[in-house]
Design an enzyme around this catalytic site. Structure first.
Site, PDB file in Angstrom:
ATOM      1  N   TRP A 116      -4.107 -17.550  13.770  1.00 14.99           N
ATOM      2  CA  TRP A 116      -2.953 -18.297  13.489  1.00 14.99           C
ATOM      3  C   TRP A 116      -2.315 -19.404  14.623  1.00 14.99           C
ATOM      4  CZ3 TRP A 116      -1.424 -19.491   8.676  1.00 14.99           C
ATOM      5  CH2 TRP A 116      -0.023 -20.302   8.369  1.00 14.99           C
ATOM      6  N   ALA A 176      -0.603 -12.557  13.690  1.00 15.51           N
ATOM      7  CA  ALA A 176       0.069 -11.640  14.577  1.00 15.51           C
ATOM      8  C   ALA A 176       0.473 -10.274  13.838  1.00 15.51           C
ATOM      9  CB  ALA A 176       1.285 -12.345  15.167  1.00 15.51           C
ATOM     10  N   TRP A 177       0.670 -10.321  12.446  1.00 16.78           N
ATOM     11  CA  TRP A 177       1.085  -9.156  11.727  1.00 16.78           C
ATOM     12  C   TRP A 177      -0.033  -8.106  11.722  1.00 16.78           C
ATOM     13  CZ3 TRP A 177       5.634  -7.804   9.798  1.00 16.78           C
ATOM     14  CH2 TRP A 177       5.587  -6.546   8.838  1.00 16.78           C
ATOM     15  N   VAL A 202       3.654 -16.849  17.626  1.00 18.14           N
ATOM     16  CA  VAL A 202       4.515 -17.191  16.387  1.00 18.14           C
ATOM     17  C   VAL A 202       5.480 -17.952  16.611  1.00 18.14           C
ATOM     18  CG1 VAL A 202       6.109 -15.787  14.937  1.00 18.14           C
ATOM     19  CG2 VAL A 202       4.305 -14.552  15.821  1.00 18.14           C
ATOM     20  N   ASP A 238      11.529 -22.396   9.455  1.00 16.37           N
ATOM     21  CA  ASP A 238      12.855 -22.453   8.631  1.00 16.37           C
ATOM     22  C   ASP A 238      13.142 -21.287   7.839  1.00 16.37           C
ATOM     23  OD1 ASP A 238      12.793 -25.235   9.384  1.00 16.37           O
ATOM     24  OD2 ASP A 238      11.655 -25.835   7.639  1.00 16.37           O
ATOM     25  N   HIS A 263      11.174 -15.451   8.395  1.00 13.65           N
ATOM     26  CA  HIS A 263       9.854 -14.874   8.490  1.00 13.65           C
ATOM     27  C   HIS A 263       9.417 -14.477  10.073  1.00 13.65           C
ATOM     28  CE1 HIS A 263       5.845 -13.793   7.328  1.00 13.65           C
ATOM     29  NE2 HIS A 263       5.233 -14.723   8.294  1.00 13.65           N
ATOM     30  N   ASN A 316       1.277  -7.107  25.662  1.00 17.56           N
ATOM     31  CA  ASN A 316       1.766  -7.901  24.595  1.00 17.56           C
ATOM     32  C   ASN A 316       1.698  -9.391  24.899  1.00 17.56           C
ATOM     33  OD1 ASN A 316       2.954  -9.361  22.698  1.00 17.56           O
ATOM     34  ND2 ASN A 316       4.743  -7.780  22.417  1.00 17.56           N
TER      35      ASN A 316
END
Length: 155
Positions: free
Chosen positions: A23, A57-58, A82, A86, A89, A114
């Site tokens: 992502w 990332a999840w 990330v 809006d 999340h 990280n």
């Protein structure tokens, strides 16, 4: 007084994994390139590095946990991006990803560095992926090398 600190050399036979989300690929690809370049610049052979890509990332903590438990890597360099949107999340993904990565490190004893950027705007991510603020991939790769050595030296 005794001082313990690690250096930036990978011990013989040690391996490092780079885990990265796809992502925001333009950012994460730059982070991966920075981490790989940094490791190579510090004498880490290419065949001592595994790169694992996943959707976002999840998913990073789950993959980090599996690799840490397998015991084949001395450190995990985790990269992602990330960007606030809006909705809420952003908070869920960024916060719980960081919490999950810390849990993997504490539960397994494997350093999990990280490098998941949590930024307000895409431009902020660009600045941290090789732009005006350097490359977070490089930073966490250096931290991984240092932690590998430090943990060997601690009583």
């Amino acid at each position: 007084m005794t001082l313990y600190e690690g250096d930036l050399r990978l011990p013989a036979g040690a391996r490092i994994a780079i885990l990265a989300s796809r992502w925001n690929a333009r950012i994460t690809d730059a982070l991966v390139a920075g981490a790989r370049r940094c490791l190579a610049d510090h004498g880490v052979p290419e065949d001592a590095v595994d790169v694992v890509r996943m959707p976002g990332a999840w998913e990073l903590p789950v993959a980090a946990r599996q690799l840490a438990l397998a015991g084949n890597h001395r450190a995990l360099v985790v990269l992602g991006c990330v960007v606030r949107g809006d909705t809420r999340h952003y908070e869920h993904v960024a916060d719980l990803c960081a919490e999950g990565l810390m849990r993997v490190a504490l539960d397994t004893g494997v350093p999990v560095l990280n490098g998941v950027l949590a930024v307000e705007r895409f431009e902020d991510a660009e600045a941290r992926a090789g732009g005006s603020h350097g490359n977070k991939g490089e930073e966490v790769a250096l931290a991984a090398l240092e932690m590998i050595n430090l943990l060997e030296r601690l009583p």
